[in-house]
Design an enzyme around this catalytic site. Structure first.
Site, mmCIF file in Angstrom:
data_model
loop_
_atom_site.group_PDB
_atom_site.id
_atom_site.type_symbol
_atom_site.label_atom_id
_atom_site.label_comp_id
_atom_site.label_asym_id
_atom_site.label_seq_id
_atom_site.Cartn_x
_atom_site.Cartn_y
_atom_site.Cartn_z
ATOM 1 N N CYS A 186 0.844 -1.193 0.000
ATOM 2 C CA CYS A 186 0.000 0.000 0.000
ATOM 3 C C CYS A 186 0.876 1.239 0.000
ATOM 4 C CB CYS A 186 -0.886 -0.021 1.251
ATOM 5 S SG CYS A 186 -1.947 1.413 1.412
ATOM 6 N N HIS A 193 -9.186 -3.490 -2.121
ATOM 7 C CA HIS A 193 -8.191 -2.777 -1.311
ATOM 8 C C HIS A 193 -8.554 -1.287 -1.231
ATOM 9 C CE1 HIS A 193 -3.836 -2.044 -0.050
ATOM 10 N NE2 HIS A 193 -4.266 -0.822 -0.337
ATOM 11 N N GLU A 194 -8.882 -0.694 -2.380
ATOM 12 C CA GLU A 194 -9.190 0.744 -2.391
ATOM 13 C C GLU A 194 -10.535 1.036 -1.750
ATOM 14 O OE1 GLU A 194 -6.727 2.494 -2.939
ATOM 15 O OE2 GLU A 194 -5.547 0.931 -3.917
ATOM 16 N N HIS A 203 -10.095 1.462 1.808
ATOM 17 C CA HIS A 203 -9.629 2.813 2.177
ATOM 18 C C HIS A 203 -10.817 3.758 2.350
ATOM 19 C CE1 HIS A 203 -5.281 2.646 2.107
ATOM 20 N NE2 HIS A 203 -5.249 2.078 0.922
#
Ligand code: ZN
Length: 168
Positions: free
Chosen positions: A91, A133-134, A137
């Protein structure tokens, strides 16, 4: 063209939940361009607004080596996750840290583009993994939160970068 400053763990802004985009204007479009400039400057594959301290549900992705497939996902929602596997992740907000995370390698995403037009797309493999993954966030989640007990223990014992972040 603007390269934005990337926040690094344990910056508390990485832990805030991003809010849906309601205004699709010139400013949003410029911001998305800046996200791509920043992504391309780092050599990364995908990137989200909270990583530059912006609280909007926006992420960008380009998995091509020659940077010819810029993809924008505004207000993304995903469904139909399947084909789970253990994937090694890193990351931009956790430099030097890698770890294995369970992710779906197939999913469907519904999102808006920079003009607000809704689209649906089926993603597989790295695209599906990057999207998850994003999207994490956008909810204030980092991939280290998803490591197994042993994975977290390994980082705690052996990763100087991880300890540096957690000591603060
Ligand atoms: Zn990340």
């Amino acid at each position: 063209m603007a390269r934005l400053e990337i926040l690094e763990h344990p910056d508390p802004r990485l832990r805030e939940k991003a809010q849906p985009v309601t205004v699709f204007d010139e400013e949003l479009s410029r911001f998305i361009d800046d996200l791509f400039d920043t992504l391309y400057a780092t050599g990364g594959m995908a990137f989200s607004a909270p990583q530059v301290g912006d609280g909007r549900r926006v992420l960008v992705m380009d998995l091509t080596k020659d940077r010819t497939d810029p993809q924008v996902y505004v207000n993304p929602e995903e469904s139909l996750r399947s084909a789970w596997g253990l994937v090694e992740e890193s990351c931009l907000s956790l430099p030097g840290v890698v770890g294995n995370v369970m992710r779906a390698t197939k999913l469907r995403v519904k999102a808006q583009d920079r003009d607000g037009t809704v689209f649906e797309r089926d993603l597989t493999d790295m695209a599906a993994v990057c999207l998850q993954h994003e999207m994490d966030h956008l909810d204030g989640t980092l991939f280290i939160d998803r490591l197994s007990f042993l994975g977290k223990l390994y980082l705690r014992l052996f990763s100087r970068e991880y300890r540096k972040g957690n000591a603060a």
